[in-house]
Every structure is written in C-alpha cells, then in structure tokens.
Design an enzyme around this catalytic site. Sequence first.
Site, short mmCIF file in Angstrom:
data_model
loop_
_atom_site.label_atom_id
_atom_site.label_comp_id
_atom_site.label_asym_id
_atom_site.label_seq_id
_atom_site.Cartn_x
_atom_site.Cartn_y
_atom_site.Cartn_z
N ASP A 89 19.94 -8.03 44.50
CA ASP A 89 19.66 -9.47 44.39
C ASP A 89 20.12 -9.92 43.02
O ASP A 89 19.53 -9.57 42.00
CB ASP A 89 18.17 -9.73 44.56
N LYS A 111 12.49 -17.55 52.79
CA LYS A 111 11.23 -17.65 52.06
C LYS A 111 10.53 -18.91 52.58
O LYS A 111 10.88 -20.03 52.17
CB LYS A 111 11.47 -17.76 50.55
N ASP A 146 20.21 -16.91 49.85
CA ASP A 146 18.79 -17.03 49.58
C ASP A 146 18.51 -18.40 48.97
O ASP A 146 18.19 -19.36 49.68
CB ASP A 146 18.35 -15.90 48.63
N GLU A 157 22.21 -10.39 47.54
CA GLU A 157 21.73 -11.76 47.67
C GLU A 157 22.32 -12.63 46.57
O GLU A 157 22.35 -12.25 45.41
CB GLU A 157 20.19 -11.80 47.53
N LYS A 190 16.83 -6.04 41.60
CA LYS A 190 17.24 -7.30 40.98
C LYS A 190 18.20 -6.95 39.84
O LYS A 190 17.87 -6.16 38.97
CB LYS A 190 16.03 -8.07 40.46
#
Length: 344
Positions: free
Chosen positions: A179, A257, A230, A205, A149
């Site tokens: 991400d 998700k 995402d 992402e 991240k």
Amino acid sequence: MQATYHKYILNFKRPSGTSRGVLTTKETWFLILSDDIHTGIGECGILRSLSIDDRPDYEDKLKWVCNNIHLGPEMLWQELQEFPSIQFGVEMAFRSFSSNDPFVLFSSEFTRGNAGIPINGLVWMGEKAYMKQQIVQKIEEGFTCIKLKIGAIDFDAEIDLLKYIRSEFSPEMIEIRLDANGAFSADEALEKLQNLSRYEIHSIEQPIKQGQWSQMAKLCSSSPIPIALDEELIGIFSLLEKNELLREIRPQYIIFKPSLIGGFKGTHEWIGLAEKMGIGWWVTSALESNIGLNAISQWTFTTRSSMPQGLGTGGLYTNNISSPLFVEKGTIQYDPATRWEFNL
C-alpha cells in the site's frame, strides 16, 4: 425514537506511520438511537485529511441527523451524499436498533462463532528494524497474507525488506500486498513497480495520488504488479461517476472502506459495477473502533468473498471498545460468549 451523538478519541498503542504522516490518535463519533425498549449504535468513522467529509460543518451535520432522525435510514442516506462516514453511521445505527442484539447486525455463522474471515496482517511504516519485527510477528501469528505500507522510508530499504521476506518465504507461503498511499510520483511509478515486481507481489494499492485518472489508467495497463484503487474512490458519489471511473482506469482490483464511500449501500453500488467489469475487490476497515469494525466484518462475511480482507485493525488502540472480536491464525473471529463493554 431519540438520537444523540458522542465524540470519542482513540489512542494508538504506538505511533503508526503512513506516507501521509504519523498517527497517534484517531477521532470517531458514535450515533446512538434509543426508545423505551431498543438501543442502536452506529459509528461515524471520519479520517481527518482523507475523508471527503472532513469539513468544518461535520458536527453540525451530526446535529442535523439527530434532529431529523424521523426521516428514516433511506431518506437520510440520500440527504447525506457528501458525508459518507455519517451515511455509514446512520445505516449501522438503524440496523443495530432493529436487531434483538444491538451488536449483531448480520446474524451468521460468523456471529455464532462458527466461522472466521481470512484477513491480511498489517505492517506499518517505520524504521527498517521495526518493520522487519512486525513481518516476523505476523508470520509467527499464522498470517499467510501480509500488507506492507510503503513510501515513507528509503525505497532501497523497502526493497531490502521484500528481499528478506522472499528469501525466507515463497509466494505459496506468504502473499504480499503493498500500500503506497499515493507515495510515488507519476513519472517514477512504473520504474518503481518494475523493481518491486521482482518479489512476486500480489497487488499494490494506490501507487500514485488519487485524481490522476489518465496516468493511473496507463499504469494499470502496463504495470507488472496488479493495481488496486483505494483513495481513488473517495468523493465519487453518483453511480454514473463510479462507472466512468472504473471504465477509464480499468484497475485490476478495488478496495472498499465503507466509512469513506457511503457505507453498505455505497459499497454495494461499487461491487455491482466491479463484478460486471471483472474487477476483483476486497473490504478493509478505515481505522474505526471495534463498533465500526464489527459492523464491517459481519457485513463482509455475508458477501462470501474468499479473498483475505483488511479487517485486522482492532488491536491498534489502548482504549478501543472491548468486544467479542479477536484475531487468530490469520482470521478475524467473533466469540458470542464475550460481552461488549460500551460505556461512553
């Protein structure tokens, strides 16, 4: 059949950083179905500030579901279009209720303990030393794909971390996913992607915030790093809207998700469109407890996707539900000999 719901607060072992802030707790809701013989358990895994159903009437909608559980999973799913996390909880609970074992929703070699699912190792944002420590730990644990991240600390420090990884591990040894959680501005994104691309990145992402379709489409067509959508999928309800989004943006990958996009049924709709357009995809959890993670993992195994999935979040909490799920050598696995401990 009776239906009840229960709120549950998950506590992170340590504060976990994203570009949207630092998380210390995670709210979730369990939906319980029961009669004299069977029990079903579903998880409505809302992510406050991100889920489209983060609304003041969320609990009221859970009450409505319990009062109307006789409508059944199909009609309830249709009635819950604006509440994707509850859609998923309902799907999960009914599937659990109809199973001989309420925790085995999709019987397979995975639930029999004979096969695992490759996953990426998640590296949380934090001070450079902490991120480096996580990277080393994930590699020592046998992960061949790690996800970092980025976007919360200094960009140069993040570049230094990537430089460190690539000085020690080639792309053949370690696949790197990034991400950004929408951390880059549309004006700066391409330049940052060009800088990041020197380190042979698998994908990134959501480099810019969701809702900027034309800017995201330009990035997807010109970025040296494949882009994965995402958050962009959140709030897109109809099949027509889903098709329109993918046709306009044309991403290289999309990430699912289920708690944010309408559970198994909603995810299947996205998969059908993606595969028609040649768009790659993988599945990831949205910080659910082990109840939701278990359902997502079992379902993901049935898709036969060979890509590393994002299902390694079960160890984040001090008070997660004890379960047969465990992570070993870069895979999530299920030990059928281990008992679940689910006590509200």
